[in-house]
Design an enzyme around this catalytic site. Structure first.
Site, PDB file in Angstrom:
ATOM      1  N   HIS A   1      -5.547   7.456  -2.439  1.00 16.56           N
ATOM      2  CA  HIS A   1      -6.519   6.466  -2.002  1.00 16.56           C
ATOM      3  C   HIS A   1      -7.678   6.383  -2.991  1.00 16.56           C
ATOM      4  O   HIS A   1      -8.078   7.385  -3.586  1.00 16.56           O
ATOM      5  CB  HIS A   1      -7.045   6.797  -0.599  1.00 16.56           C
TER       6      HIS A   1
ATOM      7  N   HIS B   1       1.555   4.287  -2.954  1.00 20.89           N
ATOM      8  CA  HIS B   1       1.580   5.742  -2.812  1.00 20.89           C
ATOM      9  C   HIS B   1       2.847   6.296  -3.477  1.00 20.89           C
ATOM     10  O   HIS B   1       2.790   7.242  -4.271  1.00 20.89           O
ATOM     11  CB  HIS B   1       1.593   6.154  -1.341  1.00 20.89           C
TER      12      HIS B   1
ATOM     13  N   HIS C   1       0.833  -1.205   0.000  1.00 19.77           N
ATOM     14  CA  HIS C   1       0.000   0.000   0.000  1.00 19.77           C
ATOM     15  C   HIS C   1       0.869   1.257   0.000  1.00 19.77           C
ATOM     16  O   HIS C   1       0.661   2.164  -0.828  1.00 19.77           O
ATOM     17  CB  HIS C   1      -0.905  -0.022   1.236  1.00 19.77           C
ATOM     18  N   GLU C   2       1.844   1.320   0.913  1.00 19.43           N
ATOM     19  CA  GLU C   2       2.675   2.524   1.005  1.00 19.43           C
ATOM     20  C   GLU C   2       3.549   2.696  -0.230  1.00 19.43           C
ATOM     21  O   GLU C   2       3.761   3.815  -0.708  1.00 19.43           O
ATOM     22  CB  GLU C   2       3.537   2.485   2.276  1.00 19.43           C
TER      23      GLU C   2
ATOM     24  N   TYR D   1     -10.008   2.689   1.579  1.00 16.23           N
ATOM     25  CA  TYR D   1     -10.305   2.609   3.001  1.00 16.23           C
ATOM     26  C   TYR D   1     -11.203   1.403   3.267  1.00 16.23           C
ATOM     27  O   TYR D   1     -11.962   0.971   2.399  1.00 16.23           O
ATOM     28  CB  TYR D   1     -11.074   3.850   3.459  1.00 16.23           C
TER      29      TYR D   1
END
Length: 606
Positions: free
Chosen positions: A183, A177, A173-174, A232
């Site tokens: 997101h 980014h 996930h990071e 999310y």
């Protein structure tokens, strides 16, 4: 609709403790309803043992104040943000240099980082390569929390895998980014797919649910992805365990991820970096929307370290009727949140010619909307506003009931919608222009919102009448009287009285609501009624405050035709009260009376 049944139950219990005298039968009926009311429960209790990636990230970052939970260096108040549409935020090579602060991690933790990086190597053309002397690179450290910037920042950029972050999915996930993605639920079309439950979000955390315009984010042609590793969870930033994000249509997909990439995540990464092409120029991005200079832009990047001949950016002038200075938001905008502001394009400067603006307001997803005007200056065009005109509709589009057409210098009145949508259009011609307007909208709580499709909601039969209301779908049993379907869908339910034998002239049926508190400002009772037949009697609405009013608050008598009609009744109770709907049987069996879609709004009628 999403109703807080649990809150209603507490209201009933609190009101029963008040001064309103009820007989034993009434108390038993209300207590029985309390026991049967479904309660909204926290989501995914069975799955919570293994939290979603975003939930774990928020836990690890609990003491940090990061944008959207895990993005450093972005102000909450920043309006213009770079995102993946901006080619300067995309790494110019598919090889991304990185350094790991190896002394920060144990051997087992380093192995998890290797596993996360390997997922990119196996499924995309991205390669994380050890840095030699490249000026731009990622530096992976074990700092406090899990976080990363979005895209290439220039020079050394830190990515933190702190305590609580040693999980392959979190690291993927990071790193996504860092590759260049925000997101998923912040994309511009978010509100077409999900409803943000603003009332369930922690105090001061609503900004984490902002969305970006099409000028800031390129969705790369991919549809909305509930299962993205960048989405999310359904309860992210929840203050009570209740959902903060709800899908607009039922879906079996779980929001958020516990493992890693979704199919669409991989599609977008590989498309952004043109993985299907050899080293060199990437694909052109999609054209951006027209900006304030009436220009649209597309970009590409060069992945060849030796460079590429050509240019990275192309621009085009948007075709007429685009006018310089008109913001792209004067198009189709979906506005959410418990409150907000709408300004005419260019305000406080004069708006331009040939505008065709649209705003669809959803507010908090289930409550009615109040719209008020703070400034208004639109070219006058007579009673019909023939030149420039602002129109307000009570629904989701311009086919909904028109609440009014406005122009001139006088502020329009305040409006409250009957449902959870309000649609606004603003059109101008080619001549005189003025300052425009500022509008404010806010959601209005509903004390009752009952369509009878599932049950009787909190309404119950009175025990002092002659017969009962009947919950029904389709046509009433007797011909030449009553509705053929409910007011809205045609397949839902409504309440009606059957006027056939054994009922006689003057017999009545009474429906009673739960107990509501007084209000000095007043309430608006909004409902639909159907009174069709040659011998229709009376439909009355009373307020019950221990004893029934002598005169009804609202009343209708006789045949009103084979149609559903709307009633809006303003009430200002000074003490606890119940609503009573009384139907009185007319001269014979051709006198069915029906009611549907009852709303009690905590705001005066407009």
């Amino acid at each position: 609709m999403y109703r807080s049944f649990f809150a209603f139950s507490l209201l009933i219990a609190a009101c029963l403790a008040g001064p309103v005298p009820l007989n034993k039968a009434e108390e038993d009926a209300i207590l029985l309803l309390e026991k049967k009311l479904p309660k909204q429960k926290p989501l995914r209790t069975k799955q919570q043992a293994e939290k979603d990636i975003m939930d774990q990230i928020l836990d690890a970052n609990n003491e940090l104040n990061l944008f959207e939970g895990d993005i450093p260096g972005v102000s909450v108040n920043t309006m213009a943000r770079n995102a993946i549409r901006d080619v300067t935020k995309v790494w110019t090579s598919r090889n991304i240099p990185f350094v790991i602060q190896t002394t920060d991690f144990s051997s087992s933790e380093l192995a998890v980082i290797d596993q996360a990086i390997e997922e990119y190597h196996l499924q995309t053309c991205i390669r994380f390569v050890p840095r030699t002397n490249e000026p731009d690179y990622i530096h992976i450290k074990k700092l406090t929390g899990c976080w990363s910037g979005v895209g290439v920042a220039g020079g050394e950029q830190e990515v933190s895998f702190g305590n609580g972050c040693i999980h392959k999915g979190i690291m993927m996930h990071e790193l996504m980014h860092a590759v260049g993605f925000w997101h998923e639920q912040s994309r511009s079309d978010r509100d077409d797919w999900v409803v943000i439950q603003w009332e369930n979000i922690q105090e001061g955390k609503a900004h984490n649910f902002n969305k970006y315009s099409q000028t800031e984010v390129d969705t790369l042609g991919a549809t909305y992805d509930y299962g993205s590793v960048m989405h999310y969870s359904a309860t992210s930033f929840s203050k009570s365990g209740l959902p903060t994000i709800v899908a607009r249509t039922p879906t079996e997909e779980v929001m958020g991820q516990r493992n890693g990439f979704s199919t669409l995540d991989l599609q977008k990464i590989n498309q952004l970096y043109s993985c299907h092409m050899p080293v060199g120029w990437s694909d052109w991005s999609a054209w951006s929307p027209c900006d304030d200079t009436c220009t649209k832009t597309r970009r590409r990047f060069c992945s060849d370290p030796a460079g590429c001949s050509g240019h990275t950016t192309e621009t085009q002038t948007c075709p007429w009727p685009c006018m310089a200075g008109v913001h792209p938001d004067c198009g189709s905008s979906f506005l959410g949140g418990p409150s907000g502001e709408i300004k005419s394009p260019m305000h406080p400067q004069n708006y331009h010619d040939f505008l065709n603006c649209q705003w669809l307001i959803n507010a908090t997803g289930s409550d009615p909307i109040t719209l008020s005007f703070k400034e208004f200056s639109v070219e006058a065009g007579g009673a019909n506003c023939a030149y420039d005109a602002l129109k307000v509709y009570d629904g989701a589009n311009d086919k909904a009931p028109l609440l009014g057409t406005f122009c001139g210098e006088e502020n329009p009145p305040e409006f409250t919608s009957s449902g959870d949508r309000m649609f606004i259009t603003f059109s101008t011609d080619s001549s005189y222009n003025q300052r425009g307007f500022i509008m404010e909208y806010s959601s209005v709580p509903l004390l009752t919102d009952c369509d009878f499709d599932t049950d009787m909601c909190t309404f119950f039969q009175d025990n002092s009448d002659n017969f009962d209301w009947i919950r029904h779908t389709g046509s009433t049993p007797s011909g030449q009287t009553g509705p053929t379907a409910d007011h809205t869908s045609g397949t839902g339910h409504y309440l009606f009285i059957e006027a056939s034998s054994p009922q006689d002239v003057g017999h009545n049926a009474i429906l009673r609501s739960q107990i509501y508190p007084p209000s000095s400002a007043g309430y608006c009772l909004d409902f639909y009624y159907h009174m069709y037949g040659s011998m229709v009697g009376d439909l009355n609405v009373y307020l019950f405050t221990g004893v029934r009013q002598e005169e009804p608050t609202w009343s209708m008598s006789g045949n009103q035709g084979n149609q559903w009609l709307r009633a809006r009744v303003e009430i200002k109770p000074t003490s606890n009260f119940q609503l009573m709907f009384e139907a009185v049987r007319g001269g014979d069996w051709r006198g069915d009376i029906a009611i549907d879609d009852i709303k009690l709004i905590s705001h005066p009628c407009q």
